[in-house]
Design an enzyme around this catalytic site. Structure first.
Site, PDB file in Angstrom:
ATOM      1  N   ASP A   1     -40.272  84.698  56.108  1.00 19.19           N
ATOM      2  CA  ASP A   1     -41.443  85.358  55.833  1.00 19.19           C
ATOM      3  C   ASP A   1     -41.649  85.820  54.612  1.00 19.19           C
ATOM      4  O   ASP A   1     -41.147  86.868  54.381  1.00 19.19           O
ATOM      5  CB  ASP A   1     -41.635  86.086  57.031  1.00 19.19           C
ATOM      6  CG  ASP A   1     -42.982  86.726  57.262  1.00 19.19           C
ATOM      7  OD1 ASP A   1     -43.939  86.252  56.628  1.00 19.19           O
ATOM      8  OD2 ASP A   1     -43.434  87.241  58.307  1.00 19.19           O
ATOM      9  N   ASP A   2     -42.647  85.316  53.696  1.00 15.18           N
ATOM     10  CA  ASP A   2     -42.770  86.007  52.551  1.00 15.18           C
ATOM     11  C   ASP A   2     -41.951  85.999  51.294  1.00 15.18           C
ATOM     12  O   ASP A   2     -42.037  86.714  50.673  1.00 15.18           O
ATOM     13  CB  ASP A   2     -43.431  87.612  52.875  1.00 15.18           C
ATOM     14  CG  ASP A   2     -44.812  87.673  53.223  1.00 15.18           C
ATOM     15  OD1 ASP A   2     -45.373  86.823  53.536  1.00 15.18           O
ATOM     16  OD2 ASP A   2     -45.240  88.838  53.498  1.00 15.18           O
TER      17      ASP A   2
ATOM     18  N   CYS B   1     -49.521  83.594  56.172  1.00 19.56           N
ATOM     19  CA  CYS B   1     -48.822  83.396  57.271  1.00 19.56           C
ATOM     20  C   CYS B   1     -49.255  82.663  58.432  1.00 19.56           C
ATOM     21  O   CYS B   1     -49.092  81.472  58.872  1.00 19.56           O
ATOM     22  CB  CYS B   1     -48.202  84.623  57.730  1.00 19.56           C
ATOM     23  SG  CYS B   1     -49.157  86.053  57.838  1.00 19.56           S
TER      24      CYS B   1
ATOM     25  N   ARG C   1     -48.423  78.687  59.870  1.00 23.17           N
ATOM     26  CA  ARG C   1     -47.918  78.775  60.827  1.00 23.17           C
ATOM     27  C   ARG C   1     -48.743  77.643  61.850  1.00 23.17           C
ATOM     28  O   ARG C   1     -48.168  76.907  62.615  1.00 23.17           O
ATOM     29  CB  ARG C   1     -47.627  79.884  61.586  1.00 23.17           C
ATOM     30  CG  ARG C   1     -46.446  80.752  60.902  1.00 23.17           C
ATOM     31  CD  ARG C   1     -46.689  82.246  61.158  1.00 23.17           C
ATOM     32  NE  ARG C   1     -45.859  83.099  60.100  1.00 23.17           N
ATOM     33  CZ  ARG C   1     -44.598  83.533  60.139  1.00 23.17           C
ATOM     34  NH1 ARG C   1     -43.851  82.896  61.274  1.00 23.17           N
ATOM     35  NH2 ARG C   1     -44.205  84.011  59.026  1.00 23.17           N
TER      36      ARG C   1
ATOM     37  N   LYS D   1     -41.398  85.749  64.801  1.00 27.34           N
ATOM     38  CA  LYS D   1     -42.628  85.886  64.464  1.00 27.34           C
ATOM     39  C   LYS D   1     -43.644  84.940  65.090  1.00 27.34           C
ATOM     40  O   LYS D   1     -43.587  83.471  64.486  1.00 27.34           O
ATOM     41  CB  LYS D   1     -42.887  86.372  63.140  1.00 27.34           C
ATOM     42  CG  LYS D   1     -44.518  86.541  62.633  1.00 27.34           C
ATOM     43  CD  LYS D   1     -44.411  86.771  61.400  1.00 27.34           C
ATOM     44  CE  LYS D   1     -45.930  86.927  60.520  1.00 27.34           C
ATOM     45  NZ  LYS D   1     -46.182  87.147  59.510  1.00 27.34           N
TER      46      LYS D   1
ATOM     47  N   HIS E   1     -47.722  85.558  65.702  1.00 31.29           N
ATOM     48  CA  HIS E   1     -49.029  85.608  64.876  1.00 31.29           C
ATOM     49  C   HIS E   1     -49.934  84.767  64.937  1.00 31.29           C
ATOM     50  O   HIS E   1     -50.656  84.433  64.189  1.00 31.29           O
ATOM     51  CB  HIS E   1     -48.689  85.865  63.564  1.00 31.29           C
ATOM     52  CG  HIS E   1     -49.555  86.833  62.797  1.00 31.29           C
ATOM     53  ND1 HIS E   1     -49.577  86.956  61.277  1.00 31.29           N
ATOM     54  CD2 HIS E   1     -50.519  87.555  62.941  1.00 31.29           C
ATOM     55  CE1 HIS E   1     -50.431  87.643  60.979  1.00 31.29           C
ATOM     56  NE2 HIS E   1     -51.025  88.237  62.075  1.00 31.29           N
TER      57      HIS E   1
ATOM     58  N   HIS F   1     -40.525  90.177  55.400  1.00 34.90           N
ATOM     59  CA  HIS F   1     -41.944  90.714  55.295  1.00 34.90           C
ATOM     60  C   HIS F   1     -41.701  92.232  55.274  1.00 34.90           C
ATOM     61  O   HIS F   1     -40.716  92.956  55.707  1.00 34.90           O
ATOM     62  CB  HIS F   1     -42.650  90.249  56.349  1.00 34.90           C
ATOM     63  CG  HIS F   1     -44.107  90.380  56.638  1.00 34.90           C
ATOM     64  ND1 HIS F   1     -44.661  91.892  56.677  1.00 34.90           N
ATOM     65  CD2 HIS F   1     -45.306  89.638  56.466  1.00 34.90           C
ATOM     66  CE1 HIS F   1     -45.943  91.652  56.590  1.00 34.90           C
ATOM     67  NE2 HIS F   1     -46.244  90.312  56.747  1.00 34.90           N
TER      68      HIS F   1
ATOM     69  N   ASP G   1     -43.053  80.704  54.695  1.00 31.00           N
ATOM     70  CA  ASP G   1     -44.513  80.378  54.927  1.00 31.00           C
ATOM     71  C   ASP G   1     -45.478  80.412  53.896  1.00 31.00           C
ATOM     72  O   ASP G   1     -46.579  80.027  54.284  1.00 31.00           O
ATOM     73  CB  ASP G   1     -44.724  81.239  56.063  1.00 31.00           C
ATOM     74  CG  ASP G   1     -44.656  82.923  55.898  1.00 31.00           C
ATOM     75  OD1 ASP G   1     -44.279  83.322  54.729  1.00 31.00           O
ATOM     76  OD2 ASP G   1     -45.510  83.478  56.496  1.00 31.00           O
ATOM     77  N   ASN G   2     -45.123  81.180  52.783  1.00 33.55           N
ATOM     78  CA  ASN G   2     -46.207  81.313  51.895  1.00 33.55           C
ATOM     79  C   ASN G   2     -45.256  81.879  50.686  1.00 33.55           C
ATOM     80  O   ASN G   2     -44.113  82.334  50.872  1.00 33.55           O
ATOM     81  CB  ASN G   2     -47.284  82.199  51.992  1.00 33.55           C
ATOM     82  CG  ASN G   2     -47.083  83.380  52.797  1.00 33.55           C
ATOM     83  OD1 ASN G   2     -47.408  83.709  53.902  1.00 33.55           O
ATOM     84  ND2 ASN G   2     -46.206  84.466  52.273  1.00 33.55           N
TER      85      ASN G   2
ATOM     86  N   LYS H   1     -48.404  85.303  47.027  1.00 35.26           N
ATOM     87  CA  LYS H   1     -49.035  85.388  48.393  1.00 35.26           C
ATOM     88  C   LYS H   1     -50.533  85.593  48.159  1.00 35.26           C
ATOM     89  O   LYS H   1     -51.129  86.626  47.653  1.00 35.26           O
ATOM     90  CB  LYS H   1     -48.341  86.389  49.237  1.00 35.26           C
ATOM     91  CG  LYS H   1     -49.155  86.233  50.661  1.00 35.26           C
ATOM     92  CD  LYS H   1     -48.176  87.187  51.636  1.00 35.26           C
ATOM     93  CE  LYS H   1     -48.992  87.284  53.058  1.00 35.26           C
ATOM     94  NZ  LYS H   1     -48.395  88.011  53.830  1.00 35.26           N
TER      95      LYS H   1
END
Length: 555
Positions: free
Chosen positions: A48-49, A86, A90, A148, A150, A237, A343-344, A395
């Site tokens: 994540d991130d 994100c 996803r 996660k 989301h 994250h 994810d990004n 991001k």
């Protein structure tokens, strides 16, 4: 190019080790278990991130031996593109359908009045799409998710969208030890198999979610069915938190600052052949204060932030290693396809994003306490630029720093083992790849609803040497989030970002010659400019984008 559904006899053992391409006839019941064992397990691991240059296999100094091992035994892609945030990423990863049709044309938290309630902007996975988990579960797979989500709650909880066993945080983020709100009233929701649950505060997030995935696998492995696992870590994250012993491993390693770190990483990437030796590095953004202009106290604070961030990534890699070791010990690893990605791009925000006054009153953000459960800090623009390597922005932006991340695919049957691939891959390609690996066809309707067709292309023909590319050089792919748009066709990229981060005009770049996106060729290449602009217009129409005036709408 949509995944082709192959019918006829059951075909297993694609390429030596058993990568499956398709199913058609059901086997006789007595052979069912044996045939299911031949189907590959599929494990998707998402960070994540985490930026392109934050991983050792992509030039980072942060030790990530598990990911590097996957790359050595698989294919490392240098041109993989999720979207810039994100939930949209996803949603595409799990459905193979553009985010503007899945329900995430915008983040649920930032929907504009003119977008709310419109198709594709529901703020949760809608019923026009179906997850690969649902399709695999219906085809005899166990389906597990930890981490996660989301993508919605209630009827859109992951347990209700195809995952048999789950322990997830429904929010976009959570504290890594205990719930850590970013502002007053901010609440964290965990669910276990669709029911409200609590994560124990004494277990770090990456360790806890790994434990859950191992538990799910062990609970069902005796029946011999294959599994699909979605391991969605919340690292790295915000808030930046990690176990103290892991943070200690990086003490003093970032005292030279983010500019030096970026230069070191870019140089390493060139030596590794990830980027060309003559590639330029993108400009320093104005919001990035030169390191030598920071006070000693500011340098100490920011160095500590980076130590914590590095610890989060290194620990996540260690936990991945635990999971893969468990698969080896269980005799499952040799029949498991593993997909690793982020994810990004890296997050450039500081606590000002949520409200610095409230955070600083609520948490102990002294240098000595950073990374502990009662601290709350973020990555910030300087380190984010280092995390993006040579690329521009991070991001939230459709420049390369926001939409280019690591991708590694490893497992049995790969022809290009150990290869670094420059083939362009889009996050939309993950779902059709999973379906082809599992031999599962994609329906036109599901549970009484018509479902949208897949928009990605399976990577399997490329992985198995049957095709030299994933997307033909003349195929256009596009992205949009928060009004920021981009179109990619071969080496060409058209991108729109508002001032002061962009020009508030469409810009044209040739990424082969200009990875840094510094030399706008819109005036020099008018035909290519118009061709990609037409592709953008088609993308907007085909996917029902709602671009609001005054919110980055391209004119």
């Amino acid at each position: 190019m949509k995944m082709k559904v192959i019918s006829g006899l059951v075909v297993f053992g694609l390429l030596l080790a058993g990568m499956q391409s398709a199913l058609a006839q059901k086997p006789v019941p007595s052979a069912q278990a044996k045939l299911q064992q031949k189907k590959p397990n599929i494990l998707v691991i998402l960070l994540d991130d985490v930026g392109y240059a934050d991983i050792g296999a992509y030039g980072s100094e942060i030790p990530t031996p598990t990911i590097e091992g996957l790359a050595k035994n698989g294919v490392k892609f240098t041109d993989f593109h999720p979207t810039a945030s994100c939930s949209p990423t996803r949603s595409m990863l799990l459905t193979g359908v553009d985010n503007h049709q899945t329900g995430f044309g915008n983040m649920a938290e930032t929907l504009l009045p003119e977008q709310q309630g419109k198709p594709g902007y529901e703020g949760h996975l809608n019923n026009r799409v179906i997850t690969v988990a649902s399709l695999l579960k219906d085809s005899g797979y166990h389906t597990y998710m930890a981490g996660k989500w989301h993508l919605g709650k209630g009827e859109n909880d992951p347990h209700n969208r195809g995952f048999e066993e789950t322990f997830t945080v429904l929010n976009g983020f959570s504290g890594h030890f205990e719930p850590t709100p970013a502002f007053a009233g901010n609440q964290t929701a965990f669910t276990h198999n669709g029911e409200a649950a609590e994560k124990p505060a004494d277990v770090y997030s990456s360790e806890f979610y790994t434990n859950q995935m191992i538990r799910f696998i062990d609970a069902h492995k005796a029946d011999g069915k294959p599994f699909f696992g979605y391991m969605a870590y919340t690292a790295a994250h915000d808030p930046l938190q990690a176990p103290a012993d892991w943070i200690a491993k990086f003490k003093g390693k970032y005292a030279a600052g983010y500019e030096a770190l970026r230069a070191e990483r870019v140089q390493r990437m060139k030596k590794m052949g990830i980027i060309s030796k003559d590639a330029d590095t993108a400009r320093r953004e104005e919001e990035v204060k030169p390191w030598d202009k920071l006070t000693p106290d500011e340098q100490a604070f920011q160095s500590r932030e980076m130590e914590v961030y590095a610890a989060m990534i290194a620990n996540a890699d260690y936990q991945m290693g635990r999971l893969l070791d468990h698969l080896r010990e269980s005799g499952l690893y040799d029949n498991t396809i593993i997909v690793f990605a982020s994810d990004n791009g890296p997050n450039n925000e500081t606590i000002d994003f949520y409200g610095a006054d409230w955070i600083n009153k609520t948490y102990d953000n002294s240098v000595a306490n950073l990374g502990n459960h009662n601290s709350f800090v973020m990555y910030g623009p300087g380190w984010a630029q280092a995390g993006a390597g040579p690329f521009r922005m991070d991001k939230g932006y459709t420049y390369e720093g926001g939409i280019r991340t690591p991708l590694v695919i490893s497992g049995p049957g790969l022809k290009h083992t150990g290869k670094t691939s420059q083939s362009f891959v889009h996050v939309l390609d993950v779902a059709p790849t999973i379906l082809e690996l599992a031999g599962v066809s994609y329906p036109k309707n599901y549970a009484g609803n018509d479902v949208l067709p897949l928009q990605g292309s399976s990577v399997v023909p490329y992985l198995t040497g049957k095709q030299e590319f994933v997307h033909a050089p003349d195929q256009a792919m596009a992205w949009e989030i928060w009004g920021r748009g981009a179109v990619r066709q071969g080496p060409w990229k058209l991108v729109w970002v508002e001032k002061p981060f962009g020009s508030s005009q469409w810009e044209l770049y040739n990424l082969v010659d200009d990875l840094a996106e510094e030399h706008d060729l819109a005036q020099q290449q008018p035909e290519k400019y118009q061709e990609l602009l037409a592709a953008w217009d088609k993308y907007v129409k085909d996917n029902g984008l709602i671009l609001a005036l005054g919110h980055g709408k391209a004119e």
